[in-house]
Design an enzyme around this catalytic site. Structure first.
Site: not given
Ligand code: SF4
Length: 350
Positions: A86, A99, A106, A110, A113, A160, A218, A337
Site C-alpha cells: 500500500e 507515504c 513488519c 507495535c 498497528c 520498519e 509514542n 506508520c
Molecule cells: S507501527 Fe510501523 S514499526 Fe510498528 S509494527 Fe507497525 S509498521 Fe512496524
C-alpha cells in the site's frame, strides 16, 4: 529498469553496445518525464524503442486498486510473488506527500498497528520501493502545477524502513538524484520505530543522514513505551533518547517525534508534562507530531476525545515546543506508520 541508478544504467548501456548518452536519455524519460512506454521516448531510435519494448521491464509492481478520498488517494499494488503493498498520496495545502512502504508486513510488533498482526513477510526490493512513486507519478503527471509532482516523501507506510537498510538506501539515492527524480533531501523523511543499532548505522551513513529522521516515540517513558512497543525492551527509552539528543542533524533540521495518542494509554496530562520536560531543553532539535489513533476493528485501542488531544498539544506549546496534530489526512485511508492496513479487510497475500 527501476532499480538502476544512472551509473548502473550507463554500465548497462555499454554492456549492450549502446552509446552512454542513451542511458542518460532513458533515465530522463523514466525518472523525470515518468514515461513507461518506450514507444513514446521520441528521441530514441526506432530500433532502440523496439528493443526496449521487448527487453526492458519498466514496472515490477502491478497497480490493482486506487481508492480516492477528499484529501488522499490510496494505491494498492501487487508484487510479482503475489503480495499486496500500500502507498498513500496525501494532499497537503500546496503539495503532495507520498507515504511509501518498505516491507511486506513488519516484525516490530507495535500493539497499536494493524501491519504488525501479520509479522514480516519480506523486505521490498529497491525496485518495488521506487515503483510506488513511478506509478503515482504516472497517474498525476498531467495535472496542473504543483499537483503534477510529488514534493514530499515519507517512509511511513508498511514496515520498519531501517530494517531494510540496503534497499532503502539505494531507493533514497535515486529519489534525491538531481539528474532524475530530484526530491529535496529536506523533503524526504525516514520514520523509524527506534532500533538503536539501525539508528547508529543511519547516523554514520552519508546518504541516509542527509535526509530527515522521524521517530515513532509514542510515550514519554520506558514503562508506557514498552507496553505498546515491545521493541522498547531491547531498545531502552533512555538510550534512545541519548542517541536522539546526539544524532548528527544537518544544519537547520529537526527530528520529528511521532506520538500516536491512544485513549487512556499515553494521552494523560501527566504524559504531556513528562514529554514536555524531556523535549524542552532540546526544543531546537525536536518537533512533536501528535497523531490521534485511528480506530480499527482488529485493534483494542480507542482515539482520545478531541478536548484531550488539544489539551495535550497545549501543554507542549506552553513549554515552547513545536507540536502539531496530524488529523490523519483521509482518515479513511491513512493512519500512522503501519496503520495503512487498518481499514482493509482483504488478506495481505493476494
Ligand atoms: S507501527 Fe510501523 S514499526 Fe510498528 S509494527 Fe507497525 S509498521 Fe512496524
Amino acid at each position: 529498469m527501476n532499480r538502476k541508478n544512472l551509473e548502473e544504467l550507463r554500465r548497462w548501456a555499454t554492456e549492450n553496445n549502446l552509446e552512454r548518452y542513451r542511458a542518460d536519455q532513458i533515465y530522463q524519460w523514466v525518472y523525470k518525464k515518468w514515461e513507461d512506454n518506450p514507444w513514446n521516448m521520441t528521441n530514441l531510435s526506432k530500433e532502440l524503442r523496439k528493443w526496449l519494448s521487448e527487453n526492458f521491464k519498466f514496472h515490477t509492481l502491478e497497480k490493482i486498486e486506487k481508492v480516492e478520498a477528499p484529501d488522499s488517494v490510496k494505491y494498492l499494488f501487487k508484487t510479482e510473488d503475489g503480495h499486496l503493498v500500500e502507498t498513500v498520496l496525501i494532499r497537503e495545502k500546496d503539495h503532495w506527500t507520498l507515504c511509501v512502504s518498505t516491507q511486506i508486513g513488519c516484525n516490530i510488533g507495535c500493539k497499536f498497528c494493524a501491519t504488525a498482526k501479520d509479522g514480516l513477510i519480506r523486505n521490498l526490493t529497491t525496485a518495488e520501493i521506487l515503483d510506488q512513486l513511478l506509478w503515482v507519478q504516472k497517474d498525476i503527471k498531467d495535472l496542473p502545477k504543483p499537483w503534477n509532482k510529488v514534493r514530499n516523501i515519507v517512509f511511513m507506510g508498511m514496515g520498519e524502513p531501517l530494517a531494510n537498510f540496503t534497499n532503502l538506501k539505494k531507493a533514497v539515492e535515486i529519489f534525491i538524484d538531481q539528474r532524475g527524480i530530484d526530491i529535496s533531501k529536506r523533503r524526504l523523511t525516514i520514520s523509524s520505530s527506534g532500533i538503536l543499532y539501525q539508528l547508529r548505522k543511519m547516523a554514520q551513513d552519508p546518504v541516509l543522514r542527509s535526509v530527515n529522521l522521524a521517530i515513532s516515540l509514542n510515550a514519554p517513558n520506558q514503562e508506557i513505551r514498552e507496553e505498546i512497543m515491545p521493541i522498547a525492551r531491547s531498545n531502552p527509552f533512555d538510550e534512545l533518547w541519548e542517541l536522539l539528543v546526539n544524532y548528527p542533524l544537518p544544519e537547520g533540521r529537526k527530528i520529528t517525534l511521532e506520538y500516536v495518542l491512544i485513549k487512556d494509554i499515553n494521552d494523560s496530562e501527566e504524559c504531556a508534562y513528562q514529554l514536555a520536560k524531556l523535549v524542552k531543553p532540546h526544543r531546537k532539535r525536536f518537533k512533536v507530531n501528535l497523531i490521534p489513533f485511528n480506530p480499527s476493528p482488529i485493534l483494542p485501542y480507542e482515539r482520545p476525545e478531541e478536548e484531550r488531544i488539544f489539551k495535550f498539544q497545549k501543554i507542549l506549546l506552553n513549554h515552547s515546543i513545536i507540536a502539531t496534530i496530524r488529523w490523519s489526512k483521509g482518515q479513511k485511508v491513512f493512519g500512522a506508520c503501519g496503520q495503512l492496513r487498518a481499514k482493509r479487510e482483504i488478506p495481505l497475500i493476494g
